[in-house]
Scaffold this motif. Sequence first.
Motif, PDB file in Angstrom:
ATOM      1  N   PHE B  66      -5.200   8.329   1.581  1.00 13.33           N
ATOM      2  CA  PHE B  66      -5.555   8.926   2.865  1.00 13.33           C
ATOM      3  C   PHE B  66      -6.310   7.927   3.737  1.00 13.33           C
ATOM      4  O   PHE B  66      -6.037   7.773   4.922  1.00 13.33           O
ATOM      5  CB  PHE B  66      -6.409  10.178   2.627  1.00 13.33           C
ATOM      6  CG  PHE B  66      -6.930  10.780   3.888  1.00 13.33           C
ATOM      7  CD1 PHE B  66      -6.056  11.400   4.780  1.00 13.33           C
ATOM      8  CD2 PHE B  66      -8.273  10.718   4.188  1.00 13.33           C
ATOM      9  CE1 PHE B  66      -6.532  11.952   5.949  1.00 13.33           C
ATOM     10  CE2 PHE B  66      -8.752  11.272   5.362  1.00 13.33           C
ATOM     11  CZ  PHE B  66      -7.890  11.895   6.243  1.00 13.33           C
ATOM     12  N   SER B  67      -7.261   7.224   3.120  1.00 12.70           N
ATOM     13  CA  SER B  67      -8.136   6.370   3.917  1.00 12.70           C
ATOM     14  C   SER B  67      -7.841   4.890   3.782  1.00 12.70           C
ATOM     15  O   SER B  67      -8.557   4.072   4.332  1.00 12.70           O
ATOM     16  CB  SER B  67      -9.579   6.630   3.503  1.00 12.70           C
ATOM     17  OG  SER B  67      -9.700   6.363   2.131  1.00 12.70           O
ATOM     18  N   GLY B  68      -6.809   4.541   3.040  1.00 12.20           N
ATOM     19  CA  GLY B  68      -6.520   3.115   2.881  1.00 12.20           C
ATOM     20  C   GLY B  68      -5.475   2.855   1.822  1.00 12.20           C
ATOM     21  O   GLY B  68      -4.628   3.706   1.549  1.00 12.20           O
ATOM     22  N   TYR B  69      -5.568   1.686   1.204  1.00 18.52           N
ATOM     23  CA  TYR B  69      -4.534   1.248   0.261  1.00 18.52           C
ATOM     24  C   TYR B  69      -5.152   0.697  -1.016  1.00 18.52           C
ATOM     25  O   TYR B  69      -6.196   0.048  -0.967  1.00 18.52           O
ATOM     26  CB  TYR B  69      -3.677   0.148   0.895  1.00 18.52           C
ATOM     27  CG  TYR B  69      -3.064   0.553   2.215  1.00 18.52           C
ATOM     28  CD1 TYR B  69      -1.828   1.184   2.242  1.00 18.52           C
ATOM     29  CD2 TYR B  69      -3.731   0.317   3.419  1.00 18.52           C
ATOM     30  CE1 TYR B  69      -1.269   1.581   3.458  1.00 18.52           C
ATOM     31  CE2 TYR B  69      -3.186   0.713   4.624  1.00 18.52           C
ATOM     32  CZ  TYR B  69      -1.950   1.342   4.641  1.00 18.52           C
ATOM     33  OH  TYR B  69      -1.406   1.731   5.821  1.00 18.52           O
ATOM     34  N   SER B  83      -8.257   1.608   5.776  1.00 20.23           N
ATOM     35  CA  SER B  83      -7.445   1.641   7.001  1.00 20.23           C
ATOM     36  C   SER B  83      -8.236   1.171   8.214  1.00 20.23           C
ATOM     37  O   SER B  83      -7.675   0.676   9.191  1.00 20.23           O
ATOM     38  CB  SER B  83      -6.964   3.061   7.261  1.00 20.23           C
ATOM     39  OG  SER B  83      -6.154   3.485   6.218  1.00 20.23           O
ATOM     40  N   ARG B  84      -9.544   1.337   8.157  1.00 19.90           N
ATOM     41  CA  ARG B  84     -10.385   0.924   9.293  1.00 19.90           C
ATOM     42  C   ARG B  84     -10.339  -0.578   9.521  1.00 19.90           C
ATOM     43  O   ARG B  84     -10.615  -1.063  10.609  1.00 19.90           O
ATOM     44  CB  ARG B  84     -11.838   1.281   9.002  1.00 19.90           C
ATOM     45  CG  ARG B  84     -12.118   2.734   9.070  1.00 19.90           C
ATOM     46  CD  ARG B  84     -13.586   2.917   8.886  1.00 19.90           C
ATOM     47  NE  ARG B  84     -13.938   4.319   8.846  1.00 19.90           N
ATOM     48  CZ  ARG B  84     -15.184   4.746   8.739  1.00 19.90           C
ATOM     49  NH1 ARG B  84     -16.167   3.874   8.646  1.00 19.90           N
ATOM     50  NH2 ARG B  84     -15.431   6.017   8.722  1.00 19.90           N
ATOM     51  N   ARG B  89       0.285  -0.776   9.442  1.00 18.26           N
ATOM     52  CA  ARG B  89       0.450   0.204   8.372  1.00 18.26           C
ATOM     53  C   ARG B  89       1.283  -0.444   7.280  1.00 18.26           C
ATOM     54  O   ARG B  89       2.210  -1.213   7.573  1.00 18.26           O
ATOM     55  CB  ARG B  89       1.197   1.439   8.895  1.00 18.26           C
ATOM     56  CG  ARG B  89       0.301   2.374   9.636  1.00 18.26           C
ATOM     57  CD  ARG B  89       1.115   3.520  10.195  1.00 18.26           C
ATOM     58  NE  ARG B  89       0.197   4.530  10.728  1.00 18.26           N
ATOM     59  CZ  ARG B  89      -0.334   5.496  10.003  1.00 18.26           C
ATOM     60  NH1 ARG B  89      -0.029   5.593   8.717  1.00 18.26           N
ATOM     61  NH2 ARG B  89      -1.154   6.373  10.550  1.00 18.26           N
ATOM     62  N   TYR B  90       0.955  -0.133   6.055  1.00 12.09           N
ATOM     63  CA  TYR B  90       1.713  -0.694   4.941  1.00 12.09           C
ATOM     64  C   TYR B  90       2.406   0.404   4.164  1.00 12.09           C
ATOM     65  O   TYR B  90       2.041   1.565   4.244  1.00 12.09           O
ATOM     66  CB  TYR B  90       0.782  -1.467   3.993  1.00 12.09           C
ATOM     67  CG  TYR B  90       0.006  -2.551   4.672  1.00 12.09           C
ATOM     68  CD1 TYR B  90       0.640  -3.462   5.508  1.00 12.09           C
ATOM     69  CD2 TYR B  90      -1.368  -2.670   4.487  1.00 12.09           C
ATOM     70  CE1 TYR B  90      -0.074  -4.455   6.139  1.00 12.09           C
ATOM     71  CE2 TYR B  90      -2.089  -3.658   5.101  1.00 12.09           C
ATOM     72  CZ  TYR B  90      -1.445  -4.554   5.937  1.00 12.09           C
ATOM     73  OH  TYR B  90      -2.146  -5.526   6.558  1.00 12.09           O
ATOM     74  N   THR B 112     -10.501  -7.151   3.259  1.00  4.97           N
ATOM     75  CA  THR B 112     -10.489  -7.086   4.721  1.00  4.97           C
ATOM     76  C   THR B 112      -9.544  -8.173   5.256  1.00  4.97           C
ATOM     77  O   THR B 112      -8.960  -8.912   4.472  1.00  4.97           O
ATOM     78  CB  THR B 112     -11.926  -7.249   5.277  1.00  4.97           C
ATOM     79  OG1 THR B 112     -11.885  -7.055   6.683  1.00  4.97           O
ATOM     80  CG2 THR B 112     -12.483  -8.630   4.994  1.00  4.97           C
ATOM     81  N   ASP B 113      -9.422  -8.259   6.572  1.00  2.00           N
ATOM     82  CA  ASP B 113      -8.577  -9.278   7.224  1.00  2.00           C
ATOM     83  C   ASP B 113      -7.179  -9.359   6.620  1.00  2.00           C
ATOM     84  O   ASP B 113      -6.696 -10.433   6.287  1.00  2.00           O
ATOM     85  CB  ASP B 113      -9.223 -10.671   7.135  1.00  2.00           C
ATOM     86  CG  ASP B 113     -10.451 -10.770   8.006  1.00  2.00           C
ATOM     87  OD1 ASP B 113     -10.670  -9.842   8.802  1.00  2.00           O
ATOM     88  OD2 ASP B 113     -11.192 -11.764   7.891  1.00  2.00           O
ATOM     89  N   ALA B 114      -6.533  -8.210   6.468  1.00  2.00           N
ATOM     90  CA  ALA B 114      -5.229  -8.206   5.809  1.00  2.00           C
ATOM     91  C   ALA B 114      -4.109  -8.518   6.793  1.00  2.00           C
ATOM     92  O   ALA B 114      -4.211  -8.237   7.992  1.00  2.00           O
ATOM     93  CB  ALA B 114      -4.982  -6.853   5.158  1.00  2.00           C
ATOM     94  N   LYS B 115      -3.074  -9.113   6.244  1.00  2.00           N
ATOM     95  CA  LYS B 115      -1.891  -9.430   7.041  1.00  2.00           C
ATOM     96  C   LYS B 115      -0.672  -9.226   6.170  1.00  2.00           C
ATOM     97  O   LYS B 115      -0.662  -9.676   5.022  1.00  2.00           O
ATOM     98  CB  LYS B 115      -1.978 -10.887   7.492  1.00  2.00           C
ATOM     99  CG  LYS B 115      -0.969 -11.316   8.511  1.00  2.00           C
ATOM    100  CD  LYS B 115      -1.075 -12.805   8.795  1.00  2.00           C
ATOM    101  CE  LYS B 115      -0.065 -13.557   7.960  1.00  2.00           C
ATOM    102  NZ  LYS B 115      -0.102 -15.010   8.100  1.00  2.00           N
ATOM    103  N   LYS B 116       0.323  -8.539   6.697  1.00  2.00           N
ATOM    104  CA  LYS B 116       1.533  -8.314   5.899  1.00  2.00           C
ATOM    105  C   LYS B 116       2.353  -9.594   5.839  1.00  2.00           C
ATOM    106  O   LYS B 116       2.506 -10.285   6.850  1.00  2.00           O
ATOM    107  CB  LYS B 116       2.350  -7.188   6.527  1.00  2.00           C
ATOM    108  CG  LYS B 116       3.528  -6.777   5.696  1.00  2.00           C
ATOM    109  CD  LYS B 116       4.173  -5.524   6.277  1.00  2.00           C
ATOM    110  CE  LYS B 116       5.572  -5.361   5.751  1.00  2.00           C
ATOM    111  NZ  LYS B 116       6.193  -4.146   6.251  1.00  2.00           N
TER     112      LYS B 116
END
Lengths: 252, 200
Positions: B66-69, B83-84, B89-90, B112-116
Amino acid sequence: MMGGNTANKPKLLVSGKRVDGRGVEDLRQIKIVARVLNDADGSAYIEWGKNKILAGVYGPSECIPRHDQSLYRAIVKCRYNMAPFSGMEEHGRSGPSRRSKELSKVIKEAFENVIIAESFPKTQIEIFVEVLQSDGGTRCAAVTAAAVALADAGIPMKDLINAVAVCKIDGEMAVDPGKEEDNFGESDMPIAFSPRTGDILLYQMDGLLTREELARGLELAKGATEKIRKIQVDAIGKVYAEPKEERFLVIK
Amino acid sequence: MESKIVMPGDIVSDKPDRISYAFVDKGKTYSTVVGLFHDGKLVPLEGPYEPLVEDQIVGVVTEVKFSGYSVEMNTAYAAFLSSREIRERYEMGDTILARVSMIDEVRSTELTDAKKLPAGRLVKVSSVKVPRIIGKKNSMIDMIKSSTGCEISVGRNGYVWISGSGNATLAEKAIRMIEAQAHTSGLTDRVSAYLKSAKQ
């Protein structure tokens, strides 16, 4: 168990020579190959006399079932298993038996003393030992191989341990009993040492010994443990001396 | 001084020194791992990845919450990416490049600082070999990138993502070669020769 069928008991010691021609302080031939499995985190294969044993280590990984996990340390698990074709006697379907449960437990407890489990809270470290062929002294060979597999997996340990058995044959103490000496000898005593400190990590005894015999046995085992450690160190060193991309079980 | 291979339980110092991957017993310092000891430093040759804050990692999304991955990153502990922290979106199975922002005492990890990462292949290597794959000032990885034409992202956790239209199989083979020979010297020259010979 001790004494076996006494009617068939062979002479175990003839003028200082044992059934297979060894002296009382001689080990059987030991060969270890580290890193033989592609998908285990660490692995080792040992040939100790006629024993052939494969050890694989996984972890640290998430501890399952979760009610086993500890917030303070990694849980060490061990499964010792004999293949159905591993020995002269019937081993039936491989799976937990009274004997294999006991050996799994004592091997696990030996390693709990050296693995620095506090570094990995909530995890498990699994040690799998498969006995492919047995000829007496499989628990000692299993500890020796599993220690190499753990080192190969890079799991922090306070020492590279190994184990060896001592026995009493025809009234005299000897190191590393084979199957005949185990079955027909008067006593059998497997011991695992931490070579660095001399601490005893596994200690079992079958049959009877006097205090003096016991002291002599410990002395013999201690001498043997140093020799075995050298073989373990060589096996690990070889992984890096001859680096391979694929892992194969090849023994020369 | 030559670096020498030490085993668990081998003495590395006669004094109680603070050396990583070593422990002190009765005033002396001993190694806990198979490693290379050189100049008072112990470098493990094998071992699990132990995440540190600020590590750049490559991970795989294993669960959408719900709030992230939940992100799998070669450790026993799944990392959490809120998600913040992100604008994208993944989906489950996506591979991402991210930075470790927090680790607590029971190893709960936040990212943090994620990139697909774009479509490609994942190569899993031991995390202790990552410095050799990158090389001094990125020399090794730049060489593989330029001679294979691939985009390569190396995570500190030992996950390597190869993408782009280049020769990914050759890049993977070069990385496997570095992993197997990470403890040897003169590796850059050998990898360079291998890449040249493979191209012909």
